[in-house]
Structure formats: C-alpha cells, structure tokens
Design a protein around this motif. Structure first.
Motif, short mmCIF file in Angstrom:
data_model
loop_
_atom_site.label_atom_id
_atom_site.label_comp_id
_atom_site.label_asym_id
_atom_site.label_seq_id
_atom_site.Cartn_x
_atom_site.Cartn_y
_atom_site.Cartn_z
N ALA A 132 -38.54 -13.97 -16.17
CA ALA A 132 -38.08 -15.61 -16.57
C ALA A 132 -36.99 -16.73 -15.10
O ALA A 132 -36.98 -17.59 -14.88
CB ALA A 132 -37.62 -15.28 -18.08
N THR A 169 -37.03 -6.63 -17.02
CA THR A 169 -38.22 -7.34 -15.97
C THR A 169 -38.15 -8.79 -16.55
O THR A 169 -38.47 -9.50 -16.00
CB THR A 169 -38.91 -6.40 -16.18
OG1 THR A 169 -39.00 -4.84 -16.27
CG2 THR A 169 -40.97 -7.42 -15.40
N SER A 170 -38.27 -8.64 -17.69
CA SER A 170 -38.56 -10.09 -19.18
C SER A 170 -37.23 -11.29 -18.23
O SER A 170 -37.66 -12.61 -17.62
CB SER A 170 -38.46 -10.18 -19.97
OG SER A 170 -39.85 -9.90 -21.02
N VAL A 198 -38.76 -3.45 -20.58
CA VAL A 198 -39.33 -5.12 -20.85
C VAL A 198 -38.28 -6.22 -20.87
O VAL A 198 -38.27 -6.98 -20.45
CB VAL A 198 -39.86 -4.54 -21.92
CG1 VAL A 198 -40.24 -6.82 -22.45
CG2 VAL A 198 -41.15 -4.07 -21.53
N LYS A 199 -37.35 -5.38 -21.31
CA LYS A 199 -35.99 -6.78 -21.19
C LYS A 199 -35.41 -7.08 -19.55
O LYS A 199 -35.11 -8.28 -19.61
CB LYS A 199 -35.22 -6.02 -22.51
CG LYS A 199 -35.15 -6.00 -23.84
CD LYS A 199 -34.64 -5.62 -24.46
CE LYS A 199 -33.83 -5.66 -25.82
NZ LYS A 199 -32.60 -5.12 -26.62
#
Length: 425
Positions: A279, A274-275, A271-272
């Motif tokens: 972003a 991918t985010s 998740v980190k």
C-alpha cells in the motif's frame, strides 16, 4: 508546489492518517489539480498495476513469511544461547552476545522488528539481572535489531532493486561486509562500555560445541539463501521461496517448535505486513507520478548538475535530509518516496548505486532508532514496559553515532560495499 504537497502529507500523518493513505490522497488531489479533473483518475489503476507488476516483489511476502515462521518457531532463543556460550565470558560478554545473536537472526529473518522482538525478549531481562546498565541494555537491543535491514536477506534491498533496476543479488552481497563491520563496532563499544562488569564463567568446549550443533540448522539458512544466489542455483525470488520452505522444515520437523495451529496467526501477520508495504508502494508511486508531472526529478537534477557544487557536499546534504526524514517516517516510506528522485542525482554525480544502497540502508537503520517515530524504540518499549522511551533513546545514541561514523568510513572506502559484488557476481 512541491513544498506545499510535502507539508500537506506531513499534516495528514500528524493527524493520524497512515502514510500509505496520506500519499495516495496527495497523489489523487494532484491529479485533480494538474491533469484535468476526474478523467485523470484512470491513471490510478494503471500506476498501481505497474508498481506491483514486478517478479522481484514476489520475494517480499515470502521473506516476511519466512521471518514470521522463524519468530513463531523461537529460533532466536537458541541463537542467543549460542552467542552467550561463545562470548559470555568476555568483558561485556552478554552485550556482545546480544549483538552477535541480533546479527545472526538478522541474516536469517531479514526483519529488524522481528530481530529486536526475538532477541530483546531474552536479552533484556538476562542483562538486567546480571547488573548491566538499563540504558545500555535497551540501546544495544534497539540498535542490534536494526541490523535486520542491512545484513542480507533484506526486504528494503529488494525494494531498492525494484526501483533502481539494480541486481538484487549484488545488493545482497554489498550488505555483508558493512553489516559484519557494523556488528563488530557495536560489539567493541559494548566490550569497552561494560568492561568492568562481572564476567560469567566460560563455557566448556563441550558445551559450546553442543549448543553449536543444536543450532546448526538455523545457522545454515543465510548460507543457503545468499550462497544459492551467488552460485546461481536460484534467483533472489526463488531464494525467498527456498528459504521459506527450509524454515517450515526446521521449525516443524527438526526443532518441532511450531504447530499447525500456529500457522493461521503467522499467515495473518504476513498478509498484514505485506499489505502495508505494498500500500505504501502504491501511494508513493501515485505521489511520485505527480512529482514527475511537475518535473521535480528533472529540476532537482538540473539544480545539482548546474550549480557546480562539490558532489561530496551534495552527498552530505542527502544524508542530512534522510536523517531528518527518519525522525518522522519509517524505513519503507523514506525509501519509496525519496529514491525515485535521488537515483538520477546519484548517477549524475558519479556515485555507485550499489554503494549508495548500503549508505541509504544505514540511514534507514538510523531512522529505526530516531525519535519520535523510530519503530525499534517502540518495539523495545513494548517488550520492556518498565523502561521509558527516554531511557531507550539515550541508550541508542552511542550506536547512532557509530552508524554515522560507518557512513563516513564508506565515503572514504567505498570498496567495503562494492568489493564483494565485484568479485562474486
């Protein structure tokens, strides 16, 4: 105005602001300045939605998850042992084994950082123990890790396809021969460089076949992903899902190297990452929107086409700009910031977008080992704390030269990148 915005973004990043937020802030301030104040902010959610509203991008978190599963499952350990058994007896054999295991893990994970961390954690201590020169050891792992973005599956290739509307399947195929060639060049350099090193005893045929049998499940993964895309069994996005499920099966059921309790950390890391990528994409599109309002792509295209400069001089200039950007930005940022402007220029000059994908990714590989922001430099420093950044940089220079020479080779022989896509798609 464009140089002013570029300088503003650079100042923000040097001050410690993440790239994504620096780009977003520049985009927001541009809207305030050129689009009539706060009312223009209604464009922000529209741009953000359009940026991520692409089915191809579903593959990004899936490939990242696959990479994290393989990293947690220590699949790279077996691959390094496999390469060592088959190549360790050659001159500089352990260095060659390091590059080969990097190439194989790159083809499995699609991640340069995961490749450098996984293989480096095993290769660096072993090579140093056997008396290899420290700088050569550090440079080989840093450069070998960069293969993760060139050999498919590759997340930057997915982003490239999303921006240019090029077939991701063709992009994947375009990276195979250049990736194999670059791997061979790295190995040949290490064989020559370390030819006077003491060789380890050759493994028996039984030992080689045994370690091959133990790692056959991991070796099958890139065949499954790329082969499935080529045969039409599934799309690149579906291939990412299939590869992720396959990774879970072999790490949980075959090798039993990962447990259910490991999954929260794997998912959080996914998740980190991918985010962070998404972003940066949104920030780059916001900034790109302002460049479009200022007609920067059109002006750049007009400058190139009307100046009647030889297209190869423009090509050299593009590569120099990418090299300079690689000194201060990481791979995803460079790709997303420059490609919307470069794409029409490349088309107008008559260059193949599939071919340019490989050229650009080799430039991105250079960015991973180019100071001061080369990500792989700091990754290697993290897993080898007794080494200095200067040692890692010096060890990486010969490999950077080899990458630059491969770009020259691609300019003279573009078929290296375009032949496979042309016959298989």
């Amino acid at each position: 105005m464009i140089p002013v915005f570029a300088f503003f973004i650079l100042c923000l990043m040097l001050a410690g602001m993440p790239v994504a937020f620096a780009l977003m802030l520049a985009g927001v301030l541009g809207m305030l300045a050129f689009l009539g104040g706060p009312a223009a902010f209604t464009q922000i959610p529209v741009i953000a939605y359009k940026t991520l509203d692409d089915f191809v991008l579903v593959a990004v978190p899936l490939y990242i998850l696959m990479s994290q599963i393989l990293l947690a499952g220590k699949i790279g350990n077996g691959l390094f042992e496999l390469a060592s058994k088959w190549l360790g007896h050659l001159p500089g054999g352990l260095g060659a084994a390091t590059i080969l295991s990097c190439a194989i893990f790159a083809a499995i994970s699609g991640s340069s950082v995961a490749t450098a961390v996984t293989i480096g954690a095993m290769a660096i201590p072993e090579m140093l123990r056997r008396g290899y020169e420290r700088e050569t050891v550090l440079g080989s792992v840093a450069a070998g890790g960069t293969l993760g973005i060139l050999i498919p599956p590759s997340i930057p290739m997915i982003l490239y396809g999303s921006i240019t509307d090029a077939s991701v399947g063709k992009l994947f195929l375009s990276g195979i021969l250049p990736g194999v060639l670059l791997t061979a060049f790295f190995i040949l350099y290490l064989v020559f460089r370390c030819r006077k090193m003491e060789r380890q005893p050759a493994a028996s045929l039984h030992e080689r076949l045994h370690v091959l049998r133990e790692n056959i499940w991991g070796l099958f993964l890139p065949i499954l992903v790329v082969g499935g895309i080529y045969t039409g069994l599934f799309t690149p996005t579906e291939a990412a899902a299939v590869g992720t499920v396959y990774s879970l099966i072999i790490t949980f059921c075959v090798y039993r190297s990962i447990r259910l309790s490991d999954m929260p950390a794997v998912l959080i890391s996914t998740v980190k990452t991918t985010s962070m990528i998404f972003a940066i994409m949104i920030g780059a599109m916001l900034f790109g929107f302002i460049l479009t309002v200022l007609q920067a792509p059109q002006e750049l295209l007009a400058l190139v086409t009307e100046s009647e400069v030889n297209r190869w001089l423009v090509f050299v200039g593009i590569n120099l700009v990418l090299l300079l950007l690689g000194c201060v930005l990481e791979t995803v940022s460079i790709l997303l910031i420059t490609l919307p402007m470069l794409c029409p220029v490349i088309k107008a000059l008559g260059f193949d977008l599939i071919w340019f994908n490989v050229v650009m990714l080799i430039n991105m590989e250079l960015a991973l080992i180019t100071p001061p922001v080369g990500m792989n430099l700091f990754v290697i420093k993290g897993i080898s704390p007794t080494s200095t950044i200067e040692q890692i940089i010096r060890g990486s220079i010969p490999f950077a030269v080899i990458m630059a020479l491969e770009i020259v080779l691609l300019a003279f022989a573009p078929g290296i990148a375009t032949w496979l896509p042309s016959i298989l798609q």
